[in-house]
Write a protein that holds these residues in place. Sequence first.
Motif, PDB file in Angstrom:
ATOM      1  N   CYS A 414      25.964  -5.664   2.736  1.00  0.00           N
ATOM      2  CA  CYS A 414      26.269  -5.920   4.741  1.00  0.00           C
ATOM      3  C   CYS A 414      25.912  -7.568   4.723  1.00  0.00           C
ATOM      4  O   CYS A 414      25.546  -8.526   4.312  1.00  0.00           O
ATOM      5  N   ILE A 415      26.995  -6.883   6.248  1.00  0.00           N
ATOM      6  CA  ILE A 415      26.808  -8.367   6.973  1.00  0.00           C
ATOM      7  C   ILE A 415      26.852  -8.150   8.404  1.00  0.00           C
ATOM      8  O   ILE A 415      27.076  -7.399   9.014  1.00  0.00           O
ATOM      9  N   ALA A 416      25.356  -9.704   8.639  1.00  0.00           N
ATOM     10  CA  ALA A 416      25.560  -8.816  10.354  1.00  0.00           C
ATOM     11  C   ALA A 416      26.419 -10.166  10.990  1.00  0.00           C
ATOM     12  O   ALA A 416      27.170 -10.399  10.159  1.00  0.00           O
ATOM     13  N   ASP A 417      26.209  -9.876  12.458  1.00  0.00           N
ATOM     14  CA  ASP A 417      26.831 -10.840  13.295  1.00  0.00           C
ATOM     15  C   ASP A 417      26.610 -12.841  13.172  1.00  0.00           C
ATOM     16  O   ASP A 417      25.264 -12.970  12.251  1.00  0.00           O
ATOM     17  N   ARG A 418      26.942 -12.943  13.271  1.00  0.00           N
ATOM     18  CA  ARG A 418      27.015 -14.804  13.017  1.00  0.00           C
ATOM     19  C   ARG A 418      26.832 -15.217  13.666  1.00  0.00           C
ATOM     20  O   ARG A 418      26.616 -15.340  15.240  1.00  0.00           O
ATOM     21  N   THR A 419      25.938 -16.347  13.625  1.00  0.00           N
ATOM     22  CA  THR A 419      25.425 -17.304  14.314  1.00  0.00           C
ATOM     23  C   THR A 419      25.973 -17.939  15.667  1.00  0.00           C
ATOM     24  O   THR A 419      27.384 -18.159  15.611  1.00  0.00           O
ATOM     25  N   GLN A 420      25.469 -17.864  16.755  1.00  0.00           N
ATOM     26  CA  GLN A 420      26.160 -17.360  17.673  1.00  0.00           C
ATOM     27  C   GLN A 420      26.598 -19.359  18.077  1.00  0.00           C
ATOM     28  O   GLN A 420      25.284 -20.528  17.316  1.00  0.00           O
ATOM     29  N   PRO A 421      27.563 -19.760  18.634  1.00  0.00           N
ATOM     30  CA  PRO A 421      28.676 -18.789  19.462  1.00  0.00           C
ATOM     31  C   PRO A 421      29.572 -18.362  18.370  1.00  0.00           C
ATOM     32  O   PRO A 421      30.909 -17.868  19.017  1.00  0.00           O
ATOM     33  N   ASN A 422      29.752 -18.397  16.772  1.00  0.00           N
ATOM     34  CA  ASN A 422      30.579 -18.065  16.078  1.00  0.00           C
ATOM     35  C   ASN A 422      30.879 -16.566  15.692  1.00  0.00           C
ATOM     36  O   ASN A 422      31.752 -16.200  15.112  1.00  0.00           O
ATOM     37  N   THR A 482      26.327   6.315   9.838  1.00  0.00           N
ATOM     38  CA  THR A 482      25.306   5.990   9.624  1.00  0.00           C
ATOM     39  C   THR A 482      25.438   5.159  11.230  1.00  0.00           C
ATOM     40  O   THR A 482      26.249   4.412  11.152  1.00  0.00           O
ATOM     41  N   GLY A 483      23.621   5.178  10.491  1.00  0.00           N
ATOM     42  CA  GLY A 483      23.358   3.777  11.397  1.00  0.00           C
ATOM     43  C   GLY A 483      23.501   3.965  13.181  1.00  0.00           C
ATOM     44  O   GLY A 483      23.859   4.796  13.630  1.00  0.00           O
ATOM     45  N   GLY A 484      22.722   2.761  13.808  1.00  0.00           N
ATOM     46  CA  GLY A 484      23.428   2.262  14.572  1.00  0.00           C
ATOM     47  C   GLY A 484      25.297   1.411  15.369  1.00  0.00           C
ATOM     48  O   GLY A 484      25.159   1.132  14.257  1.00  0.00           O
ATOM     49  N   THR A 485      25.116   1.367  16.620  1.00  0.00           N
ATOM     50  CA  THR A 485      26.353   0.751  17.662  1.00  0.00           C
ATOM     51  C   THR A 485      26.045  -0.510  17.052  1.00  0.00           C
ATOM     52  O   THR A 485      25.389  -1.399  17.895  1.00  0.00           O
ATOM     53  N   ASN A 486      27.090  -1.220  16.415  1.00  0.00           N
ATOM     54  CA  ASN A 486      27.860  -2.517  17.055  1.00  0.00           C
ATOM     55  C   ASN A 486      28.758  -2.897  16.518  1.00  0.00           C
ATOM     56  O   ASN A 486      29.596  -3.548  15.877  1.00  0.00           O
ATOM     57  N   GLN A 487      29.634  -3.048  17.932  1.00  0.00           N
ATOM     58  CA  GLN A 487      31.485  -3.243  17.849  1.00  0.00           C
ATOM     59  C   GLN A 487      31.464  -4.350  17.717  1.00  0.00           C
ATOM     60  O   GLN A 487      32.772  -3.767  17.297  1.00  0.00           O
ATOM     61  N   GLY A 488      30.381  -5.341  18.352  1.00  0.00           N
ATOM     62  CA  GLY A 488      31.558  -6.612  18.208  1.00  0.00           C
ATOM     63  C   GLY A 488      31.096  -7.428  16.324  1.00  0.00           C
ATOM     64  O   GLY A 488      32.333  -7.619  16.248  1.00  0.00           O
ATOM     65  N   LEU A 521      40.044  -1.112  18.085  1.00  0.00           N
ATOM     66  CA  LEU A 521      39.229  -0.771  17.892  1.00  0.00           C
ATOM     67  C   LEU A 521      38.219   0.909  18.509  1.00  0.00           C
ATOM     68  O   LEU A 521      38.558   0.926  19.709  1.00  0.00           O
ATOM     69  N   LEU A 522      37.671   2.083  18.059  1.00  0.00           N
ATOM     70  CA  LEU A 522      37.294   3.354  17.751  1.00  0.00           C
ATOM     71  C   LEU A 522      36.034   3.078  18.035  1.00  0.00           C
ATOM     72  O   LEU A 522      35.394   2.901  16.781  1.00  0.00           O
ATOM     73  N   SER A 523      35.018   3.886  19.110  1.00  0.00           N
ATOM     74  CA  SER A 523      33.656   3.806  18.950  1.00  0.00           C
ATOM     75  C   SER A 523      33.583   4.729  20.406  1.00  0.00           C
ATOM     76  O   SER A 523      34.104   5.439  20.881  1.00  0.00           O
ATOM     77  N   ASP A 524      32.318   5.575  19.492  1.00  0.00           N
ATOM     78  CA  ASP A 524      32.067   6.796  20.300  1.00  0.00           C
ATOM     79  C   ASP A 524      30.916   6.689  21.188  1.00  0.00           C
ATOM     80  O   ASP A 524      30.523   7.233  21.347  1.00  0.00           O
ATOM     81  N   GLY A 525      29.990   5.719  21.297  1.00  0.00           N
ATOM     82  CA  GLY A 525      29.554   5.165  22.372  1.00  0.00           C
ATOM     83  C   GLY A 525      28.873   4.014  22.790  1.00  0.00           C
ATOM     84  O   GLY A 525      30.212   2.833  22.268  1.00  0.00           O
ATOM     85  N   LEU A 526      27.888   4.254  23.237  1.00  0.00           N
ATOM     86  CA  LEU A 526      27.887   1.960  23.317  1.00  0.00           C
ATOM     87  C   LEU A 526      26.674   1.635  22.793  1.00  0.00           C
ATOM     88  O   LEU A 526      26.496   1.866  21.735  1.00  0.00           O
ATOM     89  N   ASN A 527      27.261  -0.047  22.777  1.00  0.00           N
ATOM     90  CA  ASN A 527      26.504  -0.656  21.924  1.00  0.00           C
ATOM     91  C   ASN A 527      24.805  -0.458  22.133  1.00  0.00           C
ATOM     92  O   ASN A 527      24.564  -0.474  23.049  1.00  0.00           O
ATOM     93  N   THR A 528      24.564  -0.774  20.662  1.00  0.00           N
ATOM     94  CA  THR A 528      22.893  -0.327  20.834  1.00  0.00           C
ATOM     95  C   THR A 528      22.196  -1.225  19.957  1.00  0.00           C
ATOM     96  O   THR A 528      20.384  -1.594  20.656  1.00  0.00           O
ATOM     97  N   GLU A 529      22.385  -1.803  19.005  1.00  0.00           N
ATOM     98  CA  GLU A 529      22.110  -2.464  18.319  1.00  0.00           C
ATOM     99  C   GLU A 529      22.982  -4.129  17.726  1.00  0.00           C
ATOM    100  O   GLU A 529      24.225  -3.785  17.225  1.00  0.00           O
ATOM    101  N   ASP A 530      22.042  -5.175  17.168  1.00  0.00           N
ATOM    102  CA  ASP A 530      23.084  -5.781  16.707  1.00  0.00           C
ATOM    103  C   ASP A 530      22.276  -7.508  15.537  1.00  0.00           C
ATOM    104  O   ASP A 530      20.934  -6.427  15.076  1.00  0.00           O
ATOM    105  N   ARG A 531      22.405  -8.322  15.687  1.00  0.00           N
ATOM    106  CA  ARG A 531      21.497  -9.351  14.536  1.00  0.00           C
ATOM    107  C   ARG A 531      20.649  -9.274  15.780  1.00  0.00           C
ATOM    108  O   ARG A 531      18.916  -9.626  14.583  1.00  0.00           O
ATOM    109  N   TRP A 532      20.611  -9.238  16.579  1.00  0.00           N
ATOM    110  CA  TRP A 532      19.329 -10.327  17.070  1.00  0.00           C
ATOM    111  C   TRP A 532      18.792  -8.197  18.222  1.00  0.00           C
ATOM    112  O   TRP A 532      18.913  -8.149  19.192  1.00  0.00           O
ATOM    113  N   PRO A 533      17.525  -8.715  16.914  1.00  0.00           N
ATOM    114  CA  PRO A 533      16.509  -7.440  18.137  1.00  0.00           C
ATOM    115  C   PRO A 533      16.167  -7.377  18.956  1.00  0.00           C
ATOM    116  O   PRO A 533      16.182  -6.357  19.892  1.00  0.00           O
ATOM    117  N   GLU A 534      16.178  -8.189  20.309  1.00  0.00           N
ATOM    118  CA  GLU A 534      16.030  -8.233  21.025  1.00  0.00           C
ATOM    119  C   GLU A 534      17.036  -7.669  22.830  1.00  0.00           C
ATOM    120  O   GLU A 534      16.882  -8.043  23.355  1.00  0.00           O
TER     121      GLU A 534
END
Length: 627
Positions: A414-422, A482-488, A521-534
């Motif tokens: 598994c790979i999460a979002d890169r550190t901002q700003p990248n 599987t899991g939650g949505t992070n289109q980014g 890019l296809l998604s069936d929902g709105l974004n709900t989670e990514d690397r930053w739980p806040e």
Amino acid sequence: MFRLPVVSLIGRKLARFAGAEQGNIAVIFAITLIPILSFVGAAVDYTRAARARTAMQAALDSTALMLSKDLTQGTITSSDISSKAQSYFTGLYTDTEAQGVSITSNYTTATASTAATILLSGSGHITSDFMQIAGFPTLGFNTASTTTWGNVKMRVALALDNTGSMAQDGKITALRNAVAGSGGLIEQLSALSKTNGDVYISVIPFAKDVNVDASNYGQSWIDWTDWLNPPTTQPANGSYQATLPMNWHAVGPGAKCPFSNSSGGFTCNASPTSKSNVSTIPPTGNTYAGYICPSVDANSHTLYNGCWTSEAAGTGVFCSGSSSCACPKDSSNNAVSGCTCTGSNGGRSCTGNLYVHNWTQPGPNDLTHNLNQPRVSAVVGFTNNKWTSTNTTPTVVNAYNQASTNPINTWTGCIADRTQPNDATGVLPVTSDVTTLFPANEYYENSASYCSSSASTQLEPIIPLSYNWSTLKTAVNAMQPTGGTNQGVGLAWAWQSLLVGGPLNTPAEDANTTYNRVIILLSDGLNTEDRWPEYGNGSSQASGNPIDVRQALMCSNLKAAKDSKGQTMYTIYTIQVNTSSPADATSTVLQNCASSSDKFFMLTSSSQILTTFNTIGTALSKLRVAR
């Protein structure tokens, strides 16, 4: 017209020459004049015929291109080609000398091994001026034009939502069929490829993370910081980052777990690799006696890959100067053995057995074990093993000198979002800048390690650009919800899959070749989670839609990217599958991410997934006139 009187005049002159008796030279001249005039006349008539044919060729080429454009955009169907061809050609062909002009059209659909074509054939004739003498009153001509679909090289990245909600309303099945089924997008695009490499496709299944395959654990482009560190050194967790309790150095074997979901988002497990929760630290006599092993983090939906040890350090004061200072509890909810507290309020002090806690990933002082492993330098305790009102911040750095209890080769991919700003750029990874690297993550949600090959519903690994159509189809057909949505994160890796020199070994590009780089890019929902739980808790976003804000910035960067010729590098199609009842709101970030308004699709039923991908597949077919 004056041409026939000219022919009659020449005939009369020739007759006079034939009847003349003034000398042989006149007769010889008359005899030789006939073939000379025939050759000159033939050249004139053939030039006129060639001019008419050239004009017909140009009109047919333009007609074929316009027909192909109409068919691509869906403004006509294949049954309209013949009548539309005649209409276009009539308006384009203006040669006044051609007679008996006619055209025919033939449309051949694409197959798995051949490209689609439109063949136009035209014919006509001119009335000759000079060749009539030789017995040719007319000169005929014909020509043809063929448009072949798919001559521009294409690289297409498919970022496909694999989240849990895709199990509803038959969406995941419809998506598999639309992309990998008979007549689906892969077959449409593969039919455009005349030779290997004309068309490449990558497949990027995404949920909260993407899976880049666990076999890549040795790659230099991976950032191991989060994966190796304890929950108290997770900067991306923001306000959800765990803190050490003030009686931390009194917690040891047999004490209650010092963490709870309310105090850090996790509890304790029985061992470094166990997912079995325990209420107390394993007591003396156990293999992992004194190991404080954090469970899955309910805020970030990740597993931690180590434990704190409890190494005996004698007895002494472990906290003072606060009314909250207290002895740890044992399994019977009593103070642990040997612990006592005195005083109250700011004068309160507690004494007991002391423990040094190190995190079981090799630290910077490890000189003999795991020399090929990354190091962690997380803080793990308070100075002098004691919390005081003036010593509230942990400063003691990890010094674990044994082999890792969970080395990086156990990572599941598994790979999460890169550190901002990248997280919002396409910059290529360089080891000298950790923000350009890709953070390893141990994604765990709904009691499943989604990237693990043993998971019942695995998040399938990314397939880099490939023209192995069967492999691509197999990967798509294996996709599971599987899991939650992070289109980014899906969009970011679709971008990476098109970048030469990146982590996915994208094939080199020829500087003299035109490339059509496409992201769907296809998604069936709105974004709900990514690397930053806040930013989101897995079911909804935080105020201000910060996940969408980061994705919108990435979309802006993608759309602004130019190639070496100053041309827009990427064409972006976005699809929202909105079958919820009541319906979700239109995703503004998806709508605005599309390259143009006609490239955003709002679908309200699963059946529309197939027709939408067919529409996009047709639109991606680029043309070249082949004479």
